[in-house]
Write a protein that holds these residues in place. Structure first.
Motif, PDB file in Angstrom:
ATOM      1  N   LYS A 233       9.462 -10.109  -1.100  1.00 27.06           N
ATOM      2  CA  LYS A 233       9.569  -8.756  -1.069  1.00 27.06           C
ATOM      3  C   LYS A 233       9.011  -8.134  -2.420  1.00 27.06           C
ATOM      4  O   LYS A 233       8.849  -8.501  -3.176  1.00 27.06           O
ATOM      5  CB  LYS A 233      11.060  -8.334  -0.860  1.00 27.06           C
ATOM      6  N   ILE A 358      -2.950  -4.888   2.077  1.00 24.78           N
ATOM      7  CA  ILE A 358      -1.929  -3.403   1.332  1.00 24.78           C
ATOM      8  C   ILE A 358      -1.970  -2.506   2.730  1.00 24.78           C
ATOM      9  O   ILE A 358      -3.370  -1.987   2.862  1.00 24.78           O
ATOM     10  CB  ILE A 358      -2.131  -3.102   0.148  1.00 24.78           C
ATOM     11  N   SER A 431       0.576  -8.086   6.545  1.00 26.45           N
ATOM     12  CA  SER A 431       0.515  -7.523   5.522  1.00 26.45           C
ATOM     13  C   SER A 431       1.242  -7.275   4.632  1.00 26.45           C
ATOM     14  O   SER A 431       3.138  -6.887   5.035  1.00 26.45           O
ATOM     15  CB  SER A 431      -0.269  -6.410   5.922  1.00 26.45           C
ATOM     16  N   TYR A 432       1.898  -6.292   3.620  1.00 28.36           N
ATOM     17  CA  TYR A 432       2.044  -5.675   3.329  1.00 28.36           C
ATOM     18  C   TYR A 432       2.221  -4.018   3.582  1.00 28.36           C
ATOM     19  O   TYR A 432       1.652  -3.409   3.009  1.00 28.36           O
ATOM     20  CB  TYR A 432       2.457  -6.096   1.208  1.00 28.36           C
ATOM     21  N   GLU A 434       4.313  -0.772   2.607  1.00 26.94           N
ATOM     22  CA  GLU A 434       4.847  -0.030   1.467  1.00 26.94           C
ATOM     23  C   GLU A 434       5.218   1.352   2.057  1.00 26.94           C
ATOM     24  O   GLU A 434       5.250   2.621   3.049  1.00 26.94           O
ATOM     25  CB  GLU A 434       3.494   1.110  -0.036  1.00 26.94           C
ATOM     26  N   MET A 443       7.524  -2.914  -1.232  1.00 31.70           N
ATOM     27  CA  MET A 443       6.514  -2.837  -0.407  1.00 31.70           C
ATOM     28  C   MET A 443       7.190  -4.182   0.168  1.00 31.70           C
ATOM     29  O   MET A 443       7.145  -5.241   0.086  1.00 31.70           O
ATOM     30  CB  MET A 443       5.129  -3.475  -1.332  1.00 31.70           C
ATOM     31  N   ILE A 444       6.956  -4.337   1.537  1.00 28.35           N
ATOM     32  CA  ILE A 444       8.152  -5.514   2.891  1.00 28.35           C
ATOM     33  C   ILE A 444       6.734  -6.339   3.565  1.00 28.35           C
ATOM     34  O   ILE A 444       5.785  -5.108   4.410  1.00 28.35           O
ATOM     35  CB  ILE A 444       9.608  -5.153   3.729  1.00 28.35           C
ATOM     36  N   PRO A 445       6.860  -7.270   4.128  1.00 28.66           N
ATOM     37  CA  PRO A 445       5.881  -7.957   4.885  1.00 28.66           C
ATOM     38  C   PRO A 445       6.112  -7.674   6.156  1.00 28.66           C
ATOM     39  O   PRO A 445       7.562  -7.399   6.812  1.00 28.66           O
ATOM     40  CB  PRO A 445       6.514  -9.635   4.755  1.00 28.66           C
TER      41      PRO A 445
END
Length: 475
Positions: A233, A358, A431-432, A434, A443-445
């Motif tokens: 994370k 991102i 992806s990450y 936000e 920012m989470i997967p």
């Protein structure tokens, strides 16, 4: 005894130096690079901003896939293999430039799209681009003034046979795959692949090989993700703050900060103008920066304005105005013509953290950086790039096939009453995401699924990779 120990130590040092120098020569890596290759570095994205990117370096694949006799691996541009990843891209571009420049000494053959099955069951490196590049634009970006092989229309992906150095260009516009062979086509890709194969890599599979009517050809998923497989994370914050707003505005206008007019709206967004209505710049607390040039020549169309001009202008402008984040790449090029002439060009960029793209939840902005060039001048420049840190907290990733895709299908079939047979999964990737913009954010997967089909189905679905909760959908 001491003399023997000294001889042994001396011999060991000589062997070590030999290995280092051989590696340096073979891979063209600096002495420092040899030792930092596998070193993890805790750095922020603002420390990774670059102002010396050239347009060719911004041509990067959305996916880099290693095909090995029917087995597949997705290569991410992460710290551990960053130098190998870059070398594969560099060698591929060098071979493409040789092909584009001349037909002399190059054998070619045209295949149908069915030939892709042969390439994926062989030994190839596959570069899948985020959009279809116009062939001439791609060649020009590599420095080839007049590209040969004019029958090629677009470049959707490129494959390289790493045993033969044969190059394959996939042109979906012409519904063809072009094969090129020549003694002049040389690379170190096979060495790179051997190095990758010595490390632990995940096995992947193309789902269209199992159910072609249900999945698109780009749906590549890992096989048997372990229950304990985690992704870090991240935390992020705006690349700007109140203290930097004035200096940034002065940089854009190229004048003394004291001559600029400053306005703060109720939301806290700061607006600067030059007082002559030639341009303005907005900077929000969330880190969104938008510059607008009011004085562009929009009436008289230039005869010599080209897409390559737009790419050059955009690259130079971003380089000199806050720079590109590490691992940035062009994610789309959108052209607008008037009277059969190029009028404007919008170029969008994305960037990745440890090889993972991102995504921000700015609904009016699909990519972190976008710039619009009108008639050879910068009309608009917008960015929302973040300073990123690893939190040390890991998130367990759900299996995409057994869990994530099923969640989307159930959502559409049960909640939207859509026949599953009318749904086709076109793409899926990690992806990450936000999910908060004010202050320090997380920012989470996430799993991002592109679905196609009837109205109400097509679009992008974003799911929390840990919980499977749908965070965003196209309706």
């Amino acid at each position: 005894m001491k003399r023997e120990k000294l001889k042994s130590a001396t011999l060991f040092c000589l062997v070590l130096i030999s290995v280092i120098l051989t590696t340096q020569i073979w891979l063209d890596i600096s002495i420092e690079g040899i030792f930092i290759m596998f070193k993890k570095q805790e750095v922020n994205s603002n420390e990774l901003l670059s102002s010396n990117n050239d347009k060719a370096s911004l041509i990067k694949p959305e996916k880099l896939i290693l095909n090995n006799n029917g087995k597949h691996t997705l290569l991410l541009n992460e710290t551990e293999i960053g130098l190998i990843y870059d070398r594969i891209l560099e060698d591929t571009k060098n071979m493409l430039a040789i092909i584009f420049e001349s037909k002399e000494g190059i054998e070619s053959e045209k295949h149908s799209m069915e030939f892709m099955k042969n390439l994926r069951t062989g030994r190839t490196i596959e570069l899948e681009y985020p959009f279809a590049y116009d062939y001439r634009i791609y060649a020009n970006m590599l420095g080839v003034a007049k590209a040969q092989w004019e029958e090629i229309k677009t470049i959707d992906s490129v494959l390289v046979g790493y045993d033969s150095n044969a190059v394959y260009i996939v042109d979906k516009t012409s519904d063809s795959i072009y094969e090129f062979r020549s003694k002049a086509l040389r690379s170190s890709i096979r060495v790179m692949v051997d190095m990758i194969n010595r490390s632990k890599t995940y096995a992947y599979m193309f789902l269209n090989e199992v159910e072609p009517e249900k999945y698109g050809e780009n749906v590549l998923i890992p096989i048997n993700i372990e229950d304990t497989h985690t992704m870090a994370k991240l935390s992020s914050s705006a690349e700007t703050d109140d203290d930097s707003f004035e200096s940034i505005a002065a940089e854009f206008f190229g004048r003394d900060p004291s001559t600029l007019r400053r306005i703060v709206d109720p939301s806290g967004t700061v607006v600067y103008t030059d007082g002559e209505r030639r341009g303005g710049i907005r900077m929000s607390k969330a880190g969104v920066i938008e510059y607008v040039n009011y004085s562009t020549q929009s009436k008289n169309q230039k005869d010599d304005f080209t897409v390559l001009d737009a790419v050059n202008i955009a690259t130079n402008f971003v380089n000199s105005h806050m720079g590109f984040p590490k691992d940035s790449y062009i994610s789309s090029i959108e052209q607008v013509a008037k009277n059969n002439k190029l009028y404007s060009c919008t170029i969008r960029y994305n960037y990745r953290y440890e090889g993972v793209p991102i995504i921000n939840d700015e609904t009016i902005m699909d990519n972190p950086i976008e710039i619009e060039i009108v008639n050879g001048e910068v009309k608009r420049y917008k960015r929302v790039v973040k300073d990123i840190k690893m939190t040390g907290e890991g998130k367990i990733i759900k299996n995409p096939l057994d869990e994530i895709i099923d969640i989307v299908l159930k959502r559409l079939s049960y909640d939207k009453n859509i026949d599953i047979d009318d749904i086709k999964i076109k793409d899926i990737q990690l992806s990450y995401f936000e999910y908060k913009l004010e202050g320090t954010t997380s920012m989470i997967p996430v799993w991002v699924i592109e679905a196609g089909g009837d109205t109400g189905v097509a679009g992008r679905y974003i799911l929390n990779a840990e919980s499977g909760v749908i965070l965003s959908e196209p309706y």
